[in-house]
Motif scaffolding. Structure first.
Motif, mmCIF file in Angstrom:
data_model
loop_
_atom_site.group_PDB
_atom_site.id
_atom_site.type_symbol
_atom_site.label_atom_id
_atom_site.label_comp_id
_atom_site.label_asym_id
_atom_site.label_seq_id
_atom_site.Cartn_x
_atom_site.Cartn_y
_atom_site.Cartn_z
ATOM 1 N N LEU A 196 0.808 -1.217 0.000
ATOM 2 C CA LEU A 196 0.000 0.000 0.000
ATOM 3 C C LEU A 196 0.844 1.272 0.000
ATOM 4 C CD1 LEU A 196 -2.150 -2.141 0.597
ATOM 5 C CD2 LEU A 196 -3.135 -0.590 2.284
ATOM 6 N N ASN A 197 2.136 1.150 0.231
ATOM 7 C CA ASN A 197 3.030 2.317 0.261
ATOM 8 C C ASN A 197 2.573 3.373 1.255
ATOM 9 O OD1 ASN A 197 5.408 2.195 -1.361
ATOM 10 N ND2 ASN A 197 4.120 2.096 -3.185
ATOM 11 N N GLU A 198 1.879 2.958 2.309
ATOM 12 C CA GLU A 198 1.375 3.882 3.323
ATOM 13 C C GLU A 198 2.228 3.766 4.587
ATOM 14 O OE1 GLU A 198 0.079 6.697 4.773
ATOM 15 O OE2 GLU A 198 -1.567 6.280 3.365
ATOM 16 N N TRP A 199 2.909 4.848 4.951
ATOM 17 C CA TRP A 199 3.810 4.842 6.098
ATOM 18 C C TRP A 199 3.094 5.184 7.397
ATOM 19 C CZ3 TRP A 199 9.268 4.010 6.048
ATOM 20 C CH2 TRP A 199 9.799 3.730 4.781
ATOM 21 N N THR A 200 1.972 5.880 7.313
ATOM 22 C CA THR A 200 1.269 6.275 8.535
ATOM 23 C C THR A 200 0.525 5.089 9.126
ATOM 24 O OG1 THR A 200 -0.653 6.965 7.241
ATOM 25 C CG2 THR A 200 0.980 8.648 7.766
ATOM 26 N N ALA A 201 0.202 5.184 10.415
ATOM 27 C CA ALA A 201 -0.360 4.037 11.133
ATOM 28 C C ALA A 201 -1.836 3.826 10.853
ATOM 29 C CB ALA A 201 -0.132 4.205 12.633
ATOM 30 N N ALA A 202 -2.627 4.887 10.772
ATOM 31 C CA ALA A 202 -4.079 4.703 10.661
ATOM 32 C C ALA A 202 -4.750 5.852 9.920
ATOM 33 C CB ALA A 202 -4.689 4.555 12.043
ATOM 34 N N ALA A 203 -4.089 6.402 8.934
ATOM 35 C CA ALA A 203 -4.637 7.530 8.201
ATOM 36 C C ALA A 203 -4.701 7.204 6.714
ATOM 37 C CB ALA A 203 -3.790 8.780 8.455
ATOM 38 N N GLY A 204 -5.119 8.184 5.927
ATOM 39 C CA GLY A 204 -5.126 8.036 4.482
ATOM 40 C C GLY A 204 -5.926 6.842 4.008
ATOM 41 N N CYS A 205 -5.342 6.077 3.094
ATOM 42 C CA CYS A 205 -6.056 4.944 2.503
ATOM 43 C C CYS A 205 -6.335 3.849 3.534
ATOM 44 C CB CYS A 205 -5.300 4.388 1.312
ATOM 45 S SG CYS A 205 -3.739 3.567 1.703
ATOM 46 N N LEU A 206 -5.525 3.770 4.588
ATOM 47 C CA LEU A 206 -5.782 2.758 5.622
ATOM 48 C C LEU A 206 -7.121 3.006 6.296
ATOM 49 C CD1 LEU A 206 -2.307 2.358 7.368
ATOM 50 C CD2 LEU A 206 -3.227 1.135 5.390
ATOM 51 N N ARG A 207 -7.426 4.247 6.559
ATOM 52 C CA ARG A 207 -8.712 4.591 7.168
ATOM 53 C C ARG A 207 -9.857 4.264 6.214
ATOM 54 N NH1 ARG A 207 -8.496 10.285 9.627
ATOM 55 N NH2 ARG A 207 -8.137 10.791 7.441
ATOM 56 N N ASP A 208 -9.643 4.484 4.913
ATOM 57 C CA ASP A 208 -10.680 4.171 3.923
ATOM 58 C C ASP A 208 -10.969 2.668 3.890
ATOM 59 O OD1 ASP A 208 -10.697 6.874 3.252
ATOM 60 O OD2 ASP A 208 -9.174 6.600 1.694
ATOM 61 N N PHE A 209 -9.920 1.865 3.850
ATOM 62 C CA PHE A 209 -10.108 0.416 3.822
ATOM 63 C C PHE A 209 -10.713 -0.102 5.126
ATOM 64 C CE2 PHE A 209 -6.652 0.375 0.474
ATOM 65 C CZ PHE A 209 -7.443 -0.146 -0.531
ATOM 66 N N ALA A 210 -10.380 0.553 6.241
ATOM 67 C CA ALA A 210 -10.805 0.068 7.554
ATOM 68 C C ALA A 210 -12.303 0.201 7.799
ATOM 69 C CB ALA A 210 -10.040 0.802 8.652
ATOM 70 N N ARG A 211 -12.996 0.964 6.971
ATOM 71 C CA ARG A 211 -14.442 1.115 7.178
ATOM 72 C C ARG A 211 -15.164 -0.219 7.059
ATOM 73 N NH1 ARG A 211 -13.831 6.255 4.453
ATOM 74 N NH2 ARG A 211 -14.257 5.265 2.439
ATOM 75 N N ASP A 212 -14.692 -1.092 6.156
ATOM 76 C CA ASP A 212 -15.395 -2.354 5.928
ATOM 77 C C ASP A 212 -14.492 -3.573 6.056
ATOM 78 O OD1 ASP A 212 -18.037 -1.277 5.240
ATOM 79 O OD2 ASP A 212 -17.020 -0.452 3.483
ATOM 80 N N HIS A 213 -13.247 -3.376 6.488
ATOM 81 C CA HIS A 213 -12.299 -4.492 6.535
ATOM 82 C C HIS A 213 -11.495 -4.459 7.828
ATOM 83 C CE1 HIS A 213 -13.094 -3.764 2.235
ATOM 84 N NE2 HIS A 213 -12.961 -5.060 2.107
ATOM 85 N N ASP A 214 -11.084 -5.641 8.257
ATOM 86 C CA ASP A 214 -10.174 -5.769 9.387
ATOM 87 C C ASP A 214 -8.766 -6.012 8.865
ATOM 88 O OD1 ASP A 214 -12.205 -5.499 11.305
ATOM 89 O OD2 ASP A 214 -12.675 -7.640 11.196
#
Length: 231
Positions: free
Chosen positions: A158-176
């Motif tokens: 995902l190339n996401e360095w942050t812990a719980a922001a950006g695209c991670l927050r988007d995916f987390a709405r419906d996924h664990d």
């Protein structure tokens, strides 16, 4: 129970700067997953030739490549590929076009295994946070628009360095998220760039980072894996 894994194989180029498809295959055998999402599975230039050739897979592995490639010599779509056991049945597969400034894509396969049916999406998202969120939105929309719904695994780099922001927050709405741990850089992992995310009709039984001696040499990313069960 089904084991899934995600691996940015860096076109087979190891931390020693040598390209070795056989070494990548050795690492995949160590992981021994039923379904594997690969990133950077094809070479970047020319015919975009695959690194793990059909001969290597057919004669020296338990996996088959899902037929998503758009080029004759490729395995995947913009380097994204999915491997499944030779005993599995592929009910559907598709390349997912992603919004991007540079070529980016994701791939989807609906797989029937002895443990049941599973929808798998493999991805390699952009370096830019803005484009990552647009790409996450496109992937989520694609999954939601599928005619038949089934247990779903989203995984990749995902190339996401942050812990719980950006695209991670988007995916987390419906996924664990599987709490796999840092996977980059392979020699000294500090970043959780690689992720496995599952729909809420799946349970994450176990998960981790595969940090064998072979994996630390085969690519600049370590593979991640998860054991899943239906709820």
């Amino acid at each position: 129970m089904i084991k899934v894994a995600s691996y940015n194989m860096r076109k087979g180029i190891g931390t020693d700067r040598r390209r070795s498809p056989e070494r990548i295959l050795d690492v995949l055998r160590e992981i021994d997953a039923d379904v594997i999402a690969l990133q950077e599975a094809d070479r970047r230039f020319g015919e975009r030739a695959c690194v793990l050739t059909p001969h290597l897979l057919a004669d020296h592995s338990d996996w088959q490549a899902v037929g998503i490639a758009k080029r004759a010599q490729s395995m995947g779509w913009h380097g994204n590929a999915i491997l499944v056991r030779k005993s599995a049945r592929i009910d559907a597969c598709e390349a997912i076009h992603l919004p991007a400034l540079e070529p980016r894509g994701a791939v989807r396969a609906d797989v029937r295994t002895a443990s049941g049916c599973l929808r798998v999406v493999g991805m390699h998202l952009d370096l830019s946070g803005l484009w990552r969120r647009k790409q996450a939105s496109a992937i989520i929309g694609h999954v939601q628009d599928c005619a038949a719904q089934m247990p779903t695994v989203l995984m990749g780099d995902l190339n996401e360095w942050t812990a719980a922001a950006g695209c991670l927050r988007d995916f987390a709405r419906d996924h664990d998220f599987a709490v796999t741990g840092p996977s980059f850089h392979a020699r000294r992992p500090i970043a959780r760039l690689d992720r496995i995310m599952v729909s809420r009709d799946l349970r994450i039984v176990d998960c981790g980072v595969h940090a064998s001696a072979a994996a630390r040499k085969a690519s600049d990313h370590l593979p991640i894996w998860a054991m899943l069960d239906a709820i």
